[in-house]
Structure formats: C-alpha cells, structure tokens
Scaffold this motif. Structure first.
Motif, PDB file in Angstrom:
ATOM      1  N   ILE A  13       0.853  -1.195   0.000  1.00 52.19           N
ATOM      2  CA  ILE A  13       0.000   0.000   0.000  1.00 52.19           C
ATOM      3  C   ILE A  13       0.885   1.240   0.000  1.00 52.19           C
ATOM      4  O   ILE A  13       1.536   1.537   1.004  1.00 52.19           O
ATOM      5  N   GLY A  52     -12.718  -1.615   2.461  1.00 53.79           N
ATOM      6  CA  GLY A  52     -12.795  -2.394   1.232  1.00 53.79           C
ATOM      7  C   GLY A  52     -13.994  -3.305   1.063  1.00 53.79           C
ATOM      8  O   GLY A  52     -13.960  -4.200   0.222  1.00 53.79           O
ATOM      9  N   LEU A 106      -7.047   0.951   4.973  1.00 51.11           N
ATOM     10  CA  LEU A 106      -6.571   0.188   3.822  1.00 51.11           C
ATOM     11  C   LEU A 106      -5.837  -1.072   4.259  1.00 51.11           C
ATOM     12  O   LEU A 106      -5.945  -2.127   3.615  1.00 51.11           O
ATOM     13  N   ARG A 122      -6.583  -4.899   3.180  1.00 51.66           N
ATOM     14  CA  ARG A 122      -5.592  -5.812   2.609  1.00 51.66           C
ATOM     15  C   ARG A 122      -5.469  -7.093   3.425  1.00 51.66           C
ATOM     16  O   ARG A 122      -5.425  -8.193   2.860  1.00 51.66           O
ATOM     17  N   LEU A 159      -4.542  -0.730  -3.666  1.00 56.97           N
ATOM     18  CA  LEU A 159      -4.923   0.175  -2.587  1.00 56.97           C
ATOM     19  C   LEU A 159      -3.895   1.290  -2.483  1.00 56.97           C
ATOM     20  O   LEU A 159      -2.689   1.033  -2.538  1.00 56.97           O
TER      21      LEU A 159
END
Length: 376
Positions: A31, A143, A169, A173, A185
């Motif tokens: 990320i 997400g 994020l 993930r 992301l």
C-alpha cells in the motif's frame, strides 16, 4: 499511479518505496502512502523502512488518521504488535479494529455490509453496476464494496481503492479483500490531487464521505473527469441538511447535492435500502419525496449499464453465517451511536431474536444470514 505533487509516474525504487525520480513515498504491505501534508511522517516511515525496522514503520503509518477522528492512537508498541498479530491466521478483523483503537469506526467496519446504509450502497451499485469497467472506490474504507465487486465474475476490469487513512486500507488488505488479490490500494487525500490520471473509461464511486468535505463539488467534478466519456460516477449517503439525522458534517439539501452532479439520477436512501431487501432495481425519485430522505444518493452513467441483480445477493459460492448482530440468538446493537443512527431501520429487517423458520434465501435477503470475511 502518479505523484500527487509532480504528476509524474511513480515507480518502485526499493521494495518498500516508490518515487517520481525526486520524491520518495513509503510502501507497506503493498500500500503506497501518498498522503500530502504529512512530510515529517513520510520521512520517519521511510527511515524506518530503509533501516529494516518494518514494525516501527507500521506503527507510524497505522497511527495516522483523518481530521475528523477525535481519539488518540494507541501507543506505538501496541500498533507494532497489532501489525505482527495479523500474520497469525487466528487473528480476526474484530481483534484488529480493537488493537488499532478504532472504536465506533471499528464497529462500523465490522457491520458495514448489513447496516441500512450498506444495503443502500448495495442497491445503488446493483442498479448502476460497473459492467466490466475498471472500478475506482474513493474513500473505500476497509474495502467492503471492493470485496463484493471483485468476487462477482466479470463485473470489474480491475479495481483501485483510495482512502486517506492507512489503517483502513491495511484492514482491507489483511482481513477483508480476497486473498487472491486483484485490488490496488493507495493512501491519498481526496482534497489533494489524486494519484490517478484520466485514462479511458472508469466506474468511480464515493460513498458516505462527501458530507465530510468542505468542497464535495470539486471531488465530484474530478470524479467525472476520471470516469471518462464511457464511465460512471456514483455517490451514496450524502447527508440531507433538511433532515434531523442528516446534520452531521457539512450536509447540503437534496437539490444542492443533485446540482453538484448534473444529469444524475437521485435516490432516497430509504428507497435504496428497501430495494436491497426486496431484491429489486431501485427507483429514482425527485421532488418532495426526495426532500424527506435522511441522505440522498446520486448516479450518473454515460452508457446506462443494465442492472446487475446478482450484486444484491451473496457472492458466488459464499458461506453464510448468522448475522453477528445476534449474540446468543438475541439482537444487540454494537454501541449507542450505531443504535441511534441505524437501529430503527435495521430493526425492520432484523427481528429481535434469531429466527429459525426462514429459508436460506429469505434469511440472506433480510441479512439474518450474511457473508462475512473469512477472518471476521
């Protein structure tokens, strides 16, 4: 991906950083952290990563939050331990949001797919689906929507999630998105230049966020540019200034919201939630019915893609589990704030006790049975 300052392409200059040739940005767990105005934090994270101190870099990045958050971050050692614990398959999303000190936001993420606003987003997306176009989810949070879209065969032509908070994020993930990946992301601020440039047609969405921003019209204008001539722009849960429950943040009237995305269809949130529960296409409205809504949703699609009813259902092959809002068979809201915002509407489709007389299809439609991330 491009540098938000120089607008030049970013490429990997080490396994843990990207650069435009002059400026470097840290990358953790795949990320990139591209949030502008955080120069000192960027330098500390890069120094830690260059020295091989990944846990220290994780603690730095996971402590960062948005301007609305009113709680202090956990101590660095606690954040480093939370980062380590994610590698243990026994660690759950619930464990992680607690360790990160996310409080009410953590409760929101744990129950996002089956709260009334989450159902409204589901119906909006099913009515105006990506239909194979690349997806860009602005302010994607942990997400949840990206997970559902990439699990529907052929629905996206690639997917990118952008959020200002690195920790959200990271949760996406590690705990929410499918293990097989397929989603890029990026940590970036929607108020600054975005790390993406208009390049073809995209399906761009931004849900439950615009009322936090001082200039939501600028975000929608740039979303239209990013979407391209064959793209789409969707914006869900835009708070209505004329509704008692819509006063948080910087709300606008429904007419004002509609004026920010000319040509968009407008949907009351209550209609969208009902459409999700009834398994049907949502119906746009205008006028006095729209004025009474708590929040309005906007949808503009250049190509008017056909609705995708499958997106109202669990993803193909999903294992369904009892809604975690039931504890020992009794419905219990996560916290008083969640109850005040969602409780009355959620009670319409979630009975007080866990029913035993519903078919799986009917229980899934009412979100008594739900699809959860494997490590929920």
């Amino acid at each position: 991906m491009i540098d938000p300052h120089s607008r030049r392409p970013l490429t990997a200059d080490t396994p843990h950083s990207v650069s435009d040739g002059e400026r470097r940005w840290p990358v953790l767990d795949g990320i990139p952290y591209l949030r502008v105005g955080r120069g000192e934090l960027v330098e500390r994270a890069l120094t830690a990563l260059d020295d091989g101190r990944v846990r220290d870099a994780a603690a730095i990045l996971l402590a960062d939050n948005d301007d609305w958050w009113d709680q202090p971050p956990p101590p660095p050692q606690v954040l480093a331990e939370a980062y380590d614990a994610a590698a243990d398959p026994r660690t759950t999303l619930r464990d992680a949001v607690t360790a990160l000190g996310l409080g009410r936001v953590g409760d929101y993420f744990l129950h996002r797919d089956h709260d009334p606003s989450g159902l409204a987003v589901t119906a909006l997306v099913a009515t105006h689906p990506p239909a194979g176009r690349p997806v860009v989810d602005l302010a994607c949070g942990a997400g949840h929507l990206l997970r559902r879209l990439v699990r529907e065969p052929g629905e996206t032509g690639g997917a990118t999630g952008i959020d200002i908070v690195f920790a959200k994020l990271w949760l996406a993930r590690r705990f929410v998105l499918p293990a097989e990946g397929g989603v890029d992301l990026v940590c970036a601020d929607l108020r600054a230049p975005w790390p993406l440039a208009p390049d073809g047609d995209r399906w761009v969405c931004c849900h439950d966020t615009l009322y936090f921003l001082d200039d939501p019209g600028d975000v929608l204008h740039r979303a239209v540019e990013l979407a391209g001539p064959g793209g789409a722009v969707l914006a869900g849960h835009c708070h209505n200034a004329e509704h008692p429950l819509g006063a948080a943040g910087h709300p606008l009237t429904t007419d004002e919201w509609a004026g920010l995305l000319p040509g968009a269809l407008t949907y009351p949130e209550e209609e969208l939630t009902d459409a999700a529960l009834q398994g049907r296409r949502a119906r746009p409205v205008v006028g006095t019915e729209l004025e009474r809504t708590e929040a309005v949703a906007l949808a503009f699609d250049h190509v008017a893609a056909l609705p995708q009813p499958a997106l109202l259902d669990p993803s193909p092959g999903a294992t369904l589990r009892p809604n975690p809002l039931y504890r020992d068979g009794v419905r219990e809201w996560p916290n008083p704030r969640w109850a005040a915002e969602y409780g009355a509407r959620a009670a319409v489709y979630l009975p007080e006790t866990l029913p035993t007389d519903l078919s799986d299809d009917r229980a899934a439609r009412r979100r008594v049975l739900v699809e959860l991330p494997e490590r929920w």
